[in-house]
Design a protein around this motif. Structure first.
Motif, PDB file in Angstrom:
ATOM      1  N   GLN A 176      -8.843   4.258   0.805  1.00 26.10           N
ATOM      2  CA  GLN A 176      -9.707   5.311   1.309  1.00 26.10           C
ATOM      3  C   GLN A 176     -11.132   5.171   0.781  1.00 26.10           C
ATOM      4  O   GLN A 176     -12.107   5.393   1.512  1.00 26.10           O
ATOM      5  CB  GLN A 176      -9.138   6.686   0.922  1.00 26.10           C
ATOM      6  N   GLN A 177     -11.270   4.794  -0.490  1.00 23.94           N
ATOM      7  CA  GLN A 177     -12.599   4.697  -1.083  1.00 23.94           C
ATOM      8  C   GLN A 177     -13.377   3.481  -0.597  1.00 23.94           C
ATOM      9  O   GLN A 177     -14.597   3.556  -0.419  1.00 23.94           O
ATOM     10  CB  GLN A 177     -12.487   4.621  -2.612  1.00 23.94           C
ATOM     11  N   PHE A 178     -12.688   2.365  -0.378  1.00 22.26           N
ATOM     12  CA  PHE A 178     -13.396   1.103  -0.176  1.00 22.26           C
ATOM     13  C   PHE A 178     -13.033   0.398   1.126  1.00 22.26           C
ATOM     14  O   PHE A 178     -13.257  -0.795   1.270  1.00 22.26           O
ATOM     15  CB  PHE A 178     -13.119   0.170  -1.363  1.00 22.26           C
ATOM     16  N   ARG A 179     -12.504   1.133   2.085  1.00 23.86           N
ATOM     17  CA  ARG A 179     -12.165   0.492   3.351  1.00 23.86           C
ATOM     18  C   ARG A 179     -13.420   0.044   4.089  1.00 23.86           C
ATOM     19  O   ARG A 179     -13.372  -0.878   4.898  1.00 23.86           O
ATOM     20  CB  ARG A 179     -11.336   1.433   4.222  1.00 23.86           C
ATOM     21  N   ASP A 180     -14.564   0.702   3.825  1.00 22.09           N
ATOM     22  CA  ASP A 180     -15.815   0.276   4.446  1.00 22.09           C
ATOM     23  C   ASP A 180     -16.257  -1.093   3.948  1.00 22.09           C
ATOM     24  O   ASP A 180     -17.192  -1.679   4.502  1.00 22.09           O
ATOM     25  CB  ASP A 180     -16.930   1.281   4.155  1.00 22.09           C
ATOM     26  N   HIS A 181     -15.613  -1.588   2.927  1.00 17.80           N
ATOM     27  CA  HIS A 181     -15.982  -2.877   2.338  1.00 17.80           C
ATOM     28  C   HIS A 181     -14.879  -3.915   2.508  1.00 17.80           C
ATOM     29  O   HIS A 181     -14.808  -4.880   1.749  1.00 17.80           O
ATOM     30  CB  HIS A 181     -16.314  -2.694   0.862  1.00 17.80           C
ATOM     31  N   GLY A 182     -14.024  -3.721   3.498  1.00 18.12           N
ATOM     32  CA  GLY A 182     -13.023  -4.719   3.808  1.00 18.12           C
ATOM     33  C   GLY A 182     -11.725  -4.572   3.059  1.00 18.12           C
ATOM     34  O   GLY A 182     -10.869  -5.464   3.136  1.00 18.12           O
ATOM     35  N   ILE A 183     -11.502  -3.482   2.318  1.00 16.05           N
ATOM     36  CA  ILE A 183     -10.258  -3.299   1.578  1.00 16.05           C
ATOM     37  C   ILE A 183      -9.281  -2.543   2.473  1.00 16.05           C
ATOM     38  O   ILE A 183      -9.346  -1.317   2.605  1.00 16.05           O
ATOM     39  CB  ILE A 183     -10.499  -2.536   0.260  1.00 16.05           C
ATOM     40  N   THR A 184      -8.390  -3.295   3.117  1.00 19.23           N
ATOM     41  CA  THR A 184      -7.373  -2.666   3.949  1.00 19.23           C
ATOM     42  C   THR A 184      -6.289  -2.078   3.048  1.00 19.23           C
ATOM     43  O   THR A 184      -6.252  -2.311   1.835  1.00 19.23           O
ATOM     44  CB  THR A 184      -6.741  -3.687   4.899  1.00 19.23           C
ATOM     45  N   LEU A 185      -5.381  -1.313   3.650  1.00 17.50           N
ATOM     46  CA  LEU A 185      -4.287  -0.748   2.859  1.00 17.50           C
ATOM     47  C   LEU A 185      -3.412  -1.862   2.290  1.00 17.50           C
ATOM     48  O   LEU A 185      -2.938  -1.772   1.154  1.00 17.50           O
ATOM     49  CB  LEU A 185      -3.450   0.200   3.725  1.00 17.50           C
ATOM     50  N   ALA A 186      -3.213  -2.928   3.065  1.00 20.56           N
ATOM     51  CA  ALA A 186      -2.441  -4.060   2.557  1.00 20.56           C
ATOM     52  C   ALA A 186      -3.162  -4.727   1.384  1.00 20.56           C
ATOM     53  O   ALA A 186      -2.537  -5.103   0.389  1.00 20.56           O
ATOM     54  CB  ALA A 186      -2.204  -5.071   3.680  1.00 20.56           C
ATOM     55  N   ASP A 187      -4.489  -4.865   1.494  1.00 20.50           N
ATOM     56  CA  ASP A 187      -5.273  -5.429   0.388  1.00 20.50           C
ATOM     57  C   ASP A 187      -5.137  -4.557  -0.852  1.00 20.50           C
ATOM     58  O   ASP A 187      -4.936  -5.055  -1.970  1.00 20.50           O
ATOM     59  CB  ASP A 187      -6.754  -5.540   0.761  1.00 20.50           C
ATOM     60  N   ALA A 188      -5.281  -3.239  -0.655  1.00 22.99           N
ATOM     61  CA  ALA A 188      -5.208  -2.320  -1.787  1.00 22.99           C
ATOM     62  C   ALA A 188      -3.848  -2.387  -2.470  1.00 22.99           C
ATOM     63  O   ALA A 188      -3.755  -2.377  -3.706  1.00 22.99           O
ATOM     64  CB  ALA A 188      -5.495  -0.895  -1.312  1.00 22.99           C
ATOM     65  N   THR A 189      -2.800  -2.466  -1.669  1.00 23.53           N
ATOM     66  CA  THR A 189      -1.456  -2.568  -2.241  1.00 23.53           C
ATOM     67  C   THR A 189      -1.311  -3.849  -3.040  1.00 23.53           C
ATOM     68  O   THR A 189      -0.733  -3.863  -4.145  1.00 23.53           O
ATOM     69  CB  THR A 189      -0.408  -2.505  -1.124  1.00 23.53           C
ATOM     70  N   THR A 190      -1.829  -4.958  -2.507  1.00 23.24           N
ATOM     71  CA  THR A 190      -1.770  -6.232  -3.226  1.00 23.24           C
ATOM     72  C   THR A 190      -2.533  -6.162  -4.541  1.00 23.24           C
ATOM     73  O   THR A 190      -2.058  -6.635  -5.585  1.00 23.24           O
ATOM     74  CB  THR A 190      -2.348  -7.355  -2.348  1.00 23.24           C
ATOM     75  N   LEU A 191      -3.709  -5.547  -4.519  1.00 23.83           N
ATOM     76  CA  LEU A 191      -4.528  -5.456  -5.726  1.00 23.83           C
ATOM     77  C   LEU A 191      -3.863  -4.582  -6.783  1.00 23.83           C
ATOM     78  O   LEU A 191      -3.864  -4.922  -7.971  1.00 23.83           O
ATOM     79  CB  LEU A 191      -5.910  -4.911  -5.379  1.00 23.83           C
ATOM     80  N   VAL A 192      -3.304  -3.461  -6.366  1.00 21.62           N
ATOM     81  CA  VAL A 192      -2.670  -2.556  -7.332  1.00 21.62           C
ATOM     82  C   VAL A 192      -1.377  -3.159  -7.864  1.00 21.62           C
ATOM     83  O   VAL A 192      -1.139  -3.169  -9.079  1.00 21.62           O
ATOM     84  CB  VAL A 192      -2.416  -1.183  -6.682  1.00 21.62           C
ATOM     85  N   ASP A 193      -0.546  -3.669  -6.973  1.00 16.95           N
ATOM     86  CA  ASP A 193       0.729  -4.235  -7.419  1.00 16.95           C
ATOM     87  C   ASP A 193       0.541  -5.489  -8.268  1.00 16.95           C
ATOM     88  O   ASP A 193       1.395  -5.813  -9.098  1.00 16.95           O
ATOM     89  CB  ASP A 193       1.617  -4.564  -6.208  1.00 16.95           C
ATOM     90  N   GLY A 194      -0.582  -6.198  -8.061  1.00 15.46           N
ATOM     91  CA  GLY A 194      -0.871  -7.375  -8.863  1.00 15.46           C
ATOM     92  C   GLY A 194      -1.655  -7.072 -10.125  1.00 15.46           C
ATOM     93  O   GLY A 194      -2.079  -7.985 -10.837  1.00 15.46           O
ATOM     94  N   TYR A 195      -1.874  -5.777 -10.407  1.00 18.20           N
ATOM     95  CA  TYR A 195      -2.587  -5.323 -11.613  1.00 18.20           C
ATOM     96  C   TYR A 195      -3.996  -5.904 -11.677  1.00 18.20           C
ATOM     97  O   TYR A 195      -4.502  -6.223 -12.743  1.00 18.20           O
ATOM     98  CB  TYR A 195      -1.790  -5.674 -12.878  1.00 18.20           C
ATOM     99  N   HIS A 196      -4.614  -6.002 -10.500  1.00 15.35           N
ATOM    100  CA  HIS A 196      -6.018  -6.404 -10.435  1.00 15.35           C
ATOM    101  C   HIS A 196      -6.945  -5.186 -10.524  1.00 15.35           C
ATOM    102  O   HIS A 196      -8.164  -5.347 -10.458  1.00 15.35           O
ATOM    103  CB  HIS A 196      -6.295  -7.159  -9.134  1.00 15.35           C
ATOM    104  N   VAL A 197      -6.377  -3.999 -10.631  1.00 16.96           N
ATOM    105  CA  VAL A 197      -7.144  -2.757 -10.730  1.00 16.96           C
ATOM    106  C   VAL A 197      -6.790  -2.074 -12.046  1.00 16.96           C
ATOM    107  O   VAL A 197      -5.603  -1.928 -12.375  1.00 16.96           O
ATOM    108  CB  VAL A 197      -6.841  -1.816  -9.547  1.00 16.96           C
ATOM    109  N   LEU A 198      -7.811  -1.689 -12.800  1.00 15.28           N
ATOM    110  CA  LEU A 198      -7.629  -0.887 -14.010  1.00 15.28           C
ATOM    111  C   LEU A 198      -7.898   0.567 -13.637  1.00 15.28           C
ATOM    112  O   LEU A 198      -9.048   0.942 -13.412  1.00 15.28           O
ATOM    113  CB  LEU A 198      -8.589  -1.349 -15.107  1.00 15.28           C
ATOM    114  N   PRO A 199      -6.872   1.414 -13.565  1.00 14.66           N
ATOM    115  CA  PRO A 199      -7.100   2.813 -13.162  1.00 14.66           C
ATOM    116  C   PRO A 199      -7.826   3.590 -14.256  1.00 14.66           C
ATOM    117  O   PRO A 199      -7.390   3.626 -15.407  1.00 14.66           O
ATOM    118  CB  PRO A 199      -5.682   3.357 -12.949  1.00 14.66           C
ATOM    119  N   VAL A 200      -8.940   4.213 -13.892  1.00 19.25           N
ATOM    120  CA  VAL A 200      -9.657   5.144 -14.770  1.00 19.25           C
ATOM    121  C   VAL A 200      -9.464   6.517 -14.137  1.00 19.25           C
ATOM    122  O   VAL A 200     -10.120   6.855 -13.151  1.00 19.25           O
ATOM    123  CB  VAL A 200     -11.143   4.768 -14.892  1.00 19.25           C
TER     124      VAL A 200
END
Length: 656
Positions: A176-200
């Motif tokens: 929702q935050q970064f879909r304007d920059h090419g982050i699809t829901l599938a991309d977001a899931t891959t990034l989160v599940d791969g621990y490429h995101v540090l949640p603050v």
């Protein structure tokens, strides 16, 4: 469209129904293949493009959070180097935490933690969010960072439905935050599940009220999920912020983030306060009486009242305001010495902060008057105050398409359904002027189908649940590559339509067949092109803007509705006349585009119609101006008040 073609062939040209169905389905095969190919290629690219997505996400987060920090700090970028100390918990502390630290060394402090789990606590206005922002930007810019390091991303906990798994919610919020920059829901899931995101995770204290029973607190369930959040090495990295009182209340129930270091922000010292006010002012001598009070009475009313970065920013903003014509200062800081209590200082500063901010940040052509700004923001604050913190609501987030209950639980839904009914009646009246009234089986079936569709549309408009906004970016037409894709898709549609026209031409004449095929191709081709070329978000859009979801949702519905309406209108026009066909197409566009595709955008527009007088018509523009003026902040796709203290004060003071 293909169903209409099948009915046309079977009725008028005596082609067998099975053959007509096959002919109708044949033109869909190229589109189906192209859709499948696009999906396949997207999956392949997603698997190979994770590193690029991480790099893109890092640059976008850095730009957005730099702007957010500038809004919080105010003019001059003067930061207070607040200190903090570790609060050791009875068990399950992260190792490597130093006893003391400062804002300027938060990055090495965090990097020494094992595991990398940090809880930031402090009093209201102590600077928890600002410390989190400095940590995010420091991690993104420190010299040892590599492109594959996890990207720290700030999420607001206020609207987390804790029945939803943490990683699923994080992926949804990231998209929702970064879909304007090419982050699809599938991309977001891959990034989160791969621990490429540090949640603050900002605002654990905003998930519940003090009156919420312990067993029903969302914060408690959030902590349970955070404690279960694991990566291959053990407890996964997380940063959490919370007010001290709320966190200690949870800790008294043995609810806390495990395997984490907890730090607590200290009060601003009198020396730090004096240095900040001197640096913020263009005439430091005006602050001399206040600074002397800090020195002579470090435990006095004024020193205690201005012991947080938030309060000091209020004071600097309020007392730097000047007359627009003479440029004379409107008030002198020594008035603060006459206030008898911390609550009096608080109310005094809050009452003057809003008009000062409004005067210092005019619009391009005019100003929002301070009284207007106060009334409008107070109305929003009052709405948030009546929104009980629960799994489906937030008491801090201003999300445009979720504001409709502000005028009552039924008024907007009723108006929405009424507009749908009026559209259905207009379409029915149009049909009655062109179609003879009769009771044949075909006419009864057609009438019942139209009535069923109208009732379904009205029911959809009256529902309390609003669909998530659809992502759609017309700006992709500026990209030459995307324009080529669109041209290719239009050519495919034209070829498909001409092929169908040739088949029809063998039965009723080549001229009629080619004309019909060309019309169908022109109608279907752009629709296919829009699907393939514009559904994916634009990668070079500006940082997250909470106005984008409703705008994109309306664009999505209207453009796709136009494609469908044009196809139906042309098909109808060839049998009943072009004028009638275009009118039918317009009705289909509005019904399909607004009521079946664009739920969030349509509901927002109806809300604005219903709340005229209480909020400005261009509400999104006003909220964005309020953000630029420092009255609001942005968290994901939501606006929030700059500070909860400002929100609560406006709720208690609806008039200036």
């Amino acid at each position: 469209m293909t169903v209409l073609l099948a009915l046309w062939l079977s009725k008028h040209f005596q082609v067998a129904r099975l053959g007509a169905t096959l002919v109708a389905l044949a033109p869909t095969l190229p589109g189906a293949y192209l859709t499948w190919a696009a999906y396949r290629d997207d999956r392949r690219e997603a698997a190979a493009d994770t590193d690029a997505k991480v790099k893109t996400l890092a640059s976008v987060v850095a730009a957005a959070e730099t702007r957010q920090r500038a809004q919080l700090i105010g003019p001059g970028a003067h930061r207070i180097d607040v200190a903090f100390h570790q609060r050791t918990e009875p068990a399950n502390n992260a190792t490597g935490a130093a006893a003391h630290g400062r804002l300027t060394d938060i990055v090495p402090y965090y990097q020494n933690l094992r595991p990398a789990r940090l809880t930031i606590t402090g009093e209201p206005g102590a600077g928890k969010t600002l410390l989190a922002l400095d940590l995010i930007l420091g991690l993104l810019t420190h010299p040892g960072r590599v492109d594959t390091d996890p990207v720290p991303v700030r999420f607001s906990l206020a609207d987390w439905n804790t029945d939803r798994p943490l990683q699923d919610w994080l992926a949804h919020q990231l998209h929702q935050q970064f879909r304007d920059h090419g982050i699809t829901l599938a991309d977001a899931t891959t990034l989160v599940d791969g621990y490429h995101v540090l949640p603050v995770l900002d605002g654990l204290d905003e998930m519940d009220t003090d009156a919420t029973p312990a067993g029903r607190r969302r914060a408690a369930r959030a902590l349970e999920q955070l404690n279960a959040y694991q990566d291959p090495t053990g407890s996964a990295p997380v940063v959490l912020t919370c007010r001290t009182a709320q966190y200690e209340n949870l800790a008294s129930l043995d609810l806390r983030m495990r395997e984490a270091a907890r730090i607590q922000l200290d009060d601003v010292s009198p020396g730090q306060a004096a240095a900040y006010l001197t640096a913020r002012s263009t005439s430091p001598d005006r602050w001399r009486p206040v600074i002397e009070a800090f020195t002579t009475a470090p435990g006095g009313t004024l020193a205690r009242s201005l012991s947080t970065p938030w309060r000091l920013n209020l004071a600097a903003t309020a007392y730097e305001e000047r007359h627009p014509d003479t440029l004379a200062y409107l008030r002198e800081p020594d008035h603060l010495l006459t206030l008898a209590s911390p609550s009096a200082v608080r109310d005094h500063l809050l009452a003057r902060y809003l008009p000062a901010a409004a005067h210092q940040h005019p619009t391009r052509s005019s100003r929002y008057r301070p009284d207007q700004t106060h009334h409008w923001l107070a109305a929003l604050a009052a709405h948030l105050a009546t929104t009980a913190p629960a799994s489906t609501a937030s008491s801090t987030d201003i999300v445009l398409h979720q504001l409709w209950p502000m005028v009552g639980p039924r008024r907007v839904r009723t108006a929405d359904a009424l507009l749908g009914a009026l559209l259905a009646l207009a379409f029915t009246a149009l049909l009655l002027t062109q179609v003879p009234i009769g009771f044949s089986t075909q006419q009864l079936l057609g009438a019942s189908g139209a009535v069923s569709l109208a009732l379904a549309t009205i029911w959809r408009a009256s529902r309390p649940l609003v669909p998530e906004p659809q992502a759609f970016q017309l700006q992709r037409l500026r990209d030459p590559t995307q324009r080529r894709k669109l041209a290719q898709a239009i050519a495919t549609g034209l070829a498909t339509g001409l092929a169908g026209g040739l088949i029809l031409g063998f039965t009723r004449g080549l001229g009629l067949g080619l004309g019909f095929g060309l019309a169908v191709g022109l109608a279907v081709g752009p629709g296919v092109g829009l699907v393939l070329g514009l559904v994916e978000p634009l990668k070079d859009a500006p940082p997250t803007d909470p106005r984008h979801p409703v705008r994109d949702d309306l664009a999505f519905g209207l453009v796709f509705g136009l494609a469908v309406g044009l196809a139906v209108g042309l098909a109808t026009g060839l049998t009943t006349g072009l004028t009638f066909g275009l009118m039918v197409g317009l009705a289909v566009e509005l019904a399909f585009g607004l009521y079946w595709l664009s739920g969030a955008g349509r509901r927002y527009l109806v809300f604005l119609l219903c709340i005229r007088g209480r909020l400005p018509w261009r509400l999104g523009t006003f909220l964005n101006w309020s953000y630029e003026a420092g009255l609001l902040r942005i968290s994901g796709v939501a606006y929030q008040f700059r500070h909860r203290e400002l929100q609560d004060w406006l709720t208690a003071h609806p008039t200036p």
